[in-house]
Scaffold this active site. Sequence first.
Site, PDB file in Angstrom:
ATOM      1  N   GLU A 136      17.886  -6.915  54.729  1.00 33.78           N
ATOM      2  CA  GLU A 136      18.577  -7.914  53.900  1.00 33.78           C
ATOM      3  C   GLU A 136      20.082  -7.700  53.942  1.00 33.78           C
ATOM      4  O   GLU A 136      20.844  -8.642  53.766  1.00 33.78           O
ATOM      5  CB  GLU A 136      18.075  -7.845  52.444  1.00 33.78           C
ATOM      6  CG  GLU A 136      18.500  -9.019  51.573  1.00 33.78           C
ATOM      7  CD  GLU A 136      19.958  -9.012  51.164  1.00 33.78           C
ATOM      8  OE1 GLU A 136      20.586 -10.084  51.215  1.00 33.78           O
ATOM      9  OE2 GLU A 136      20.492  -7.941  50.813  1.00 33.78           O
ATOM     10  N   ASP A 146      15.525  -2.483  52.747  1.00 35.51           N
ATOM     11  CA  ASP A 146      16.542  -1.641  53.390  1.00 35.51           C
ATOM     12  C   ASP A 146      17.547  -1.029  52.418  1.00 35.51           C
ATOM     13  O   ASP A 146      17.728  -1.494  51.298  1.00 35.51           O
ATOM     14  CB  ASP A 146      17.288  -2.439  54.477  1.00 35.51           C
ATOM     15  CG  ASP A 146      17.881  -3.754  53.965  1.00 35.51           C
ATOM     16  OD1 ASP A 146      17.318  -4.352  53.028  1.00 35.51           O
ATOM     17  OD2 ASP A 146      18.912  -4.192  54.509  1.00 35.51           O
TER      18      ASP A 146
HETATM   19 NI    NI Z   1      20.306  -6.362  47.331  1.00 41.59          NI
END
Ligand code: NI
Length: 416
Positions: free
Chosen positions: A160, A102
């Site tokens: 994440e 991401d």
């Molecule tokens: Ni990172």
Amino acid sequence: MQPLHTTAGFATRLHEVYLRAMLAHRIREMAAVWEEEGVRIRRTLHANPELSYQEHETSALVRRHLQEWGIPHATMAGTGVVGLLHGKDPDSRVVALRADMDALPILEENNVPYRSTREGVMHACGHDVHTTCLLGAARILHTLRDEWKGTVKLVFQPGEEKNPGGASLMICEGVLENPRPEAIFGMHVNPQLEVGNVSFRSGKVMASADEIYITVRGAGGHAAAPHWTTDTILVASHIVTSLQQVVSRNSSPFSPSVLSICSIQGGHTTNVIPSEVRLMGTFRAMDEEWRFRAHGIIRRQVTAIAEAMGAEVDLHIDVGYPGVHNHEGLHAIARSLADDYMGPARVGETELRMGAEDFGFYTQHIPGCFFRLGTANASKGITHGVHTPRFDIDESAIPIGTGLMAWLGASAALPG
Ligand code: NI
């Protein structure tokens, strides 16, 4: 294995050492060849960043490549992808390699041909690089599948950068089962480390991170008549000051911990005491027992101060990522493998950080090792930090990260 003191035993051992050296050599060569394609993939990802849990095109790109190379894979947790690579004797060991995919809500300020084409979204944490390197490692390991033993699980995870963390969703959906990896490796770019180097650390490497939300309420009113009000600004101020004691007077000086209140919102003019003040902050710790004990202390202090001063208070602690803990044994193995692959002069020690990483969820379940890939190049001005609008990497880090991930995937195993 034949005993080492016999001629045959010695010859067998020598042959193993030779095969290992040859495998490292082949991986280095293939990673160098992969650089061109890797840079192309990284630039495609960089130009088309997607926010957490919305990595649809990224996920499709990963699946398209795995499909093209004939690597079996499945989707998981929405946009996540899990692939399986089988070497010789596939049941002898299972190791997982993880990449996050991401991007961040940041407006890119770099003037480069591969600049983000999506206004306000940017790969400012290098997850485009992690995805690229894991794809490259998959390609290499698949090509060399007759030259290494065991199974490598490829974990391309979403989200994440945002709670609850893509790693926790992947684990809930069974990424660590069928087959269960005995170890997991994660790599992260480091714009403070010169390209050509990597760094490792044993034990705790990153902190847990929890978000604190406090709302103080009371009867506001005319600033000239504080005795007819509950001064929520003053209550909030006492709370901010008091929370500084949570760390300084309660946590062990030997265990790093941080509490920062980063937002105060309340009031709008000079002569009105507001009826509501909102505070937001973050709490970081390296010790899980202390982490949850601290939550109780925060709750007690906030509640007691508000009550003593006649205000009402809402407190919400959003429990985020656990700390990242590198397994001591696995760290030693990974570091010595990195020494073999890179040369010991290029393998250093990672400093402790209070940043957080959802890789911590994996290390709660199985031995893990999270390490850093140098991506800085001071002579080219590539030194801007992650999560900044000017972040970029020296792309010659791509074959290094790719090759090292492949080498760990092919070689690492926990004894026993
Ligand atoms: Ni990172």
